[in-house]
Design an enzyme around this catalytic site. Sequence first.
Site, PDB file in Angstrom:
ATOM      1  N   GLY A  11      40.931  44.977  45.046  1.00 28.36           N
ATOM      2  CA  GLY A  11      41.237  46.140  45.864  1.00 28.36           C
ATOM      3  C   GLY A  11      40.769  45.850  47.282  1.00 28.36           C
ATOM      4  CD  GLN A  22      45.986  44.661  39.127  1.00 23.49           C
ATOM      5  OE1 GLN A  22      47.005  44.681  38.440  1.00 23.49           O
ATOM      6  NE2 GLN A  22      45.768  43.719  40.026  1.00 23.49           N
ATOM      7  CG  ASP A  29      46.360  44.563  49.091  1.00 23.87           C
ATOM      8  OD1 ASP A  29      47.031  45.324  48.375  1.00 23.87           O
ATOM      9  OD2 ASP A  29      45.236  44.134  48.766  1.00 23.87           O
ATOM     10  CE  LYS A  81      48.247  43.572  42.678  1.00 22.20           C
ATOM     11  NZ  LYS A  81      47.978  42.109  42.820  1.00 22.20           N
TER      12      LYS A  81
HETATM   13  O1  MRU Z   1      45.310  42.248  43.414  1.00 24.81           O
HETATM   14  P1  MRU Z   1      44.544  43.527  43.618  1.00 24.81           P
HETATM   15  O2  MRU Z   1      44.215  44.241  42.371  1.00 24.81           O
HETATM   16  O3  MRU Z   1      43.355  43.326  44.529  1.00 24.81           O
HETATM   17  O4  MRU Z   1      45.582  44.439  44.426  1.00 24.81           O
HETATM   18  C1  MRU Z   1      45.158  45.708  44.842  1.00 24.81           C
HETATM   19  C2  MRU Z   1      46.226  46.499  45.471  1.00 24.81           C
HETATM   20  O5  MRU Z   1      47.332  46.043  45.654  1.00 24.81           O
HETATM   21  C3  MRU Z   1      45.848  47.853  45.951  1.00 24.81           C
HETATM   22  O6  MRU Z   1      46.955  48.713  45.941  1.00 24.81           O
HETATM   23  C4  MRU Z   1      45.328  47.738  47.403  1.00 24.81           C
HETATM   24  O7  MRU Z   1      44.373  46.749  47.515  1.00 24.81           O
HETATM   25  C5  MRU Z   1      44.764  49.013  47.869  1.00 24.81           C
HETATM   26  S1  MRU Z   1      43.229  49.411  47.088  1.00 24.81           S
HETATM   27  C6  MRU Z   1      42.635  50.826  47.781  1.00 24.81           C
END
Ligand code: MRU
Length: 347
Positions: free
Chosen positions: A49, A198, A239, A250
């Site tokens: 995240g 997730q 991200d 994601k």
């Molecule tokens: O690969 P991850 O689980 O780190 O991806 C996370 C995401 O894509 C979330 O939507 C993003 O980081 C926002 S978290 C507040």
Amino acid sequence: MPTYFTLRWQEPAALRMIDQRSLPHEVIYHDYYTHVEVAHAIHDMVVRGAPAIGVAAAYGLALAAFRSPADRVEELQQDLESAAQALANARPTAVNLFWAIQRIMKLVNSQAYATPDSLRHAILALAHQMAEEDVQTNKRIGLNGQAVVPAIAGIVHHCNTGALATVDYGTALGVIRTAHELGKQIHVYVDETRPRLQGARLTAWELKQLEIHHTVIVDGSSGFFMRQGKIQLCLVGCDRIAINGDTANKVGTYNLALAAAAHAIPFFVVGPTSTIDRNTSDGDHIPIEERPDEEITQIGGVQITPDSTPVSNPAFDVTPAKYITGIITEKGIARSPYRDTLEIWTR
Ligand code: MRU
């Protein structure tokens, strides 16, 4: 009320983090003592995240400072430069990682500290401040988001953007949480979020503890539920937001945005302004992490594809700004055209 935490500093010098790989079945915390261990934890997605990995990296630099034997400020600065590099290499897409490292390194290189120990303590104090700010930012995002959440709504959510993806409270899930706290009648359609699940593992776990009504769905089914009239809103995290509003999140987010556009359902990106990258002009310039094939070819360690099947596993995709109804941040809600607002917010 939830009793878990994502990450927490342990005196005298360790970072304790929940292992998100084993949730929801096992709630395990590990202590990390060096920045190298923290970099591995970020890469292996013990912590994940965008906001959470930023703060984990800040604490990683605090660990590097306390572990360094340097007895001169210049030596400590050098050690921290190499630690910053190692942490920055952990994952490429979430800009919060680089934002947090840069914020600590600005302090490291400020020449404001005469002794290594005073610098060490200043780094830790800044990491604590960033952790605290993250929670306050998320609560403001939660309130700002209420302008777009109807009193009764079915909401699709992708991946995990809850307390686990942040220091606490969450971003898109924080908006959902605030809506629930205000008495809105919310039902969350939780995309399972292949390949690492997730949504099914983490978001469902968080929503259960928050007692928010939800249903886990497979990623490809959101169009089906939209067509049935069950969805009034999409809320997703981010991200990296390019300065023109194109947003990396994601993988699967783009498909969700396309389905929402086809059904004229509002699609909002939710995140702190630290996710806006004013140095990235558009989505084509956002680096997309490619993760190991096994995340796709195996489920629970069991191979599901024929031997040697070629796969491609981008961890993120980019949703063009034209499919985004608005970007909800702690500073307000940006609307198209995004550039002017995003530039002001990141000055
Ligand atoms: O690969 P991850 O689980 O780190 O991806 C996370 C995401 O894509 C979330 O939507 C993003 O980081 C926002 S978290 C507040």
